[in-house]
Design an enzyme around this catalytic site. Sequence first.
Site, PDB file in Angstrom:
ATOM      1  N   CYS A 220      31.707  13.662  12.337  1.00 23.77           N
ATOM      2  CA  CYS A 220      31.777  13.208  13.699  1.00 23.77           C
ATOM      3  C   CYS A 220      31.713  11.820  13.752  1.00 23.77           C
ATOM      4  O   CYS A 220      31.262  11.105  12.871  1.00 23.77           O
ATOM      5  CB  CYS A 220      30.252  13.772  14.336  1.00 23.77           C
ATOM      6  SG  CYS A 220      29.913  13.288  15.774  1.00 23.77           S
ATOM      7  N   LEU A 221      32.423  11.554  14.659  1.00 27.06           N
ATOM      8  CA  LEU A 221      32.749  10.112  14.857  1.00 27.06           C
ATOM      9  C   LEU A 221      31.431   9.115  15.332  1.00 27.06           C
ATOM     10  O   LEU A 221      31.430   8.028  15.210  1.00 27.06           O
ATOM     11  CB  LEU A 221      33.745   9.586  16.022  1.00 27.06           C
ATOM     12  CG  LEU A 221      35.143  10.290  15.639  1.00 27.06           C
ATOM     13  CD1 LEU A 221      36.040  10.054  16.708  1.00 27.06           C
ATOM     14  CD2 LEU A 221      35.740   9.661  14.467  1.00 27.06           C
TER      15      LEU A 221
ATOM     16  N   HIS B  50      31.791  22.021  18.500  1.00 22.88           N
ATOM     17  CA  HIS B  50      31.356  20.701  18.327  1.00 22.88           C
ATOM     18  C   HIS B  50      31.268  19.905  19.536  1.00 22.88           C
ATOM     19  O   HIS B  50      30.310  19.133  19.774  1.00 22.88           O
ATOM     20  CB  HIS B  50      32.267  20.032  17.098  1.00 22.88           C
ATOM     21  CG  HIS B  50      31.743  18.644  16.586  1.00 22.88           C
ATOM     22  ND1 HIS B  50      31.350  18.356  15.352  1.00 22.88           N
ATOM     23  CD2 HIS B  50      31.623  17.518  17.260  1.00 22.88           C
ATOM     24  CE1 HIS B  50      31.093  17.278  15.234  1.00 22.88           C
ATOM     25  NE2 HIS B  50      31.289  16.622  16.453  1.00 22.88           N
ATOM     26  N   GLU B  51      32.433  19.764  20.317  1.00 28.58           N
ATOM     27  CA  GLU B  51      32.595  18.964  21.489  1.00 28.58           C
ATOM     28  C   GLU B  51      31.604  19.602  22.496  1.00 28.58           C
ATOM     29  O   GLU B  51      30.887  18.444  23.220  1.00 28.58           O
ATOM     30  CB  GLU B  51      33.981  18.892  21.902  1.00 28.58           C
ATOM     31  CG  GLU B  51      34.969  18.358  20.945  1.00 28.58           C
ATOM     32  CD  GLU B  51      34.326  17.030  20.100  1.00 28.58           C
ATOM     33  OE1 GLU B  51      33.689  16.300  20.718  1.00 28.58           O
ATOM     34  OE2 GLU B  51      35.130  16.968  18.883  1.00 28.58           O
TER      35      GLU B  51
ATOM     36  N   GLY C 124      38.590  15.233  18.137  1.00 30.36           N
ATOM     37  CA  GLY C 124      37.925  15.479  19.089  1.00 30.36           C
ATOM     38  C   GLY C 124      36.886  14.512  19.609  1.00 30.36           C
ATOM     39  O   GLY C 124      36.486  13.845  18.657  1.00 30.36           O
TER      40      GLY C 124
ATOM     41  N   GLN D 297      29.930  10.470  23.961  1.00 30.37           N
ATOM     42  CA  GLN D 297      30.286   9.501  22.828  1.00 30.37           C
ATOM     43  C   GLN D 297      30.512   8.395  23.142  1.00 30.37           C
ATOM     44  O   GLN D 297      30.476   7.199  22.619  1.00 30.37           O
ATOM     45  CB  GLN D 297      31.133  10.321  21.886  1.00 30.37           C
ATOM     46  CG  GLN D 297      30.435  11.494  21.104  1.00 30.37           C
ATOM     47  CD  GLN D 297      31.663  12.126  20.051  1.00 30.37           C
ATOM     48  OE1 GLN D 297      32.631  12.652  20.651  1.00 30.37           O
ATOM     49  NE2 GLN D 297      31.518  11.579  19.015  1.00 30.37           N
TER      50      GLN D 297
ATOM     51  N   HIS E 241      28.121  18.192  22.128  1.00 30.43           N
ATOM     52  CA  HIS E 241      28.015  16.822  22.383  1.00 30.43           C
ATOM     53  C   HIS E 241      27.502  16.771  23.973  1.00 30.43           C
ATOM     54  O   HIS E 241      26.728  15.839  24.246  1.00 30.43           O
ATOM     55  CB  HIS E 241      29.328  16.220  22.251  1.00 30.43           C
ATOM     56  CG  HIS E 241      29.423  15.583  20.749  1.00 30.43           C
ATOM     57  ND1 HIS E 241      28.471  14.664  20.228  1.00 30.43           N
ATOM     58  CD2 HIS E 241      30.437  15.424  20.083  1.00 30.43           C
ATOM     59  CE1 HIS E 241      28.894  14.339  19.214  1.00 30.43           C
ATOM     60  NE2 HIS E 241      30.243  14.762  18.800  1.00 30.43           N
TER      61      HIS E 241
END
Length: 180
Positions: free
Chosen positions: A95-96, A137-138, A47, A52, A141
Amino acid sequence: MLLEVLKFPDARLRDKSLPLEKGDIDDVLRELAQSMGATMYDEPGIGLAAPQVGVHKRLIVMDVDWTESERDLRILINPEIVHREGEYLSKSEACLSVPDYSADVDRDARVIVRAYSLDWEEVEFDCEGLEAVCFQHEIDHLDGVLYIDRISKLKRDLYVRRRKKLLRREQEDDNPPSPY
Ligand code: NI
């Protein structure tokens, strides 16, 4: 096109993203969504949210069970959790934008998410487990929230200290002392 993923503690990860309107859906936005997808697969991740990559718009991409041969990219606009229930321990969430770390996070077990597609059709997802976690999670963000905000202060502080030390070391390597 591959995009650069911002990394903690970049302040831009903390800014809130703005909702999109139907009139905002143009070729530039479609291209952005495709690039976000390409970046997500390349990293690799399951995701990615627009902030991000430094774009503060309520846009996410997801594909929770992709493989090299089977991909089904979901592009969602203005995703919103309209119902949540139950408790679920998300094991080793990562997480990226939070390099070299993972931690268990308390999440909701089931969520119902409403969003718009790129064609501005309203879509709804009723999901559990990893898919539900990914949505939470997304969408976090989009509100400037990272999963490390949802773990204990002790664990977070340890990570933050380790991350800052690493960044300092990288900076020193980039800037060797001047000769004299
Ligand atoms: Ni993330």
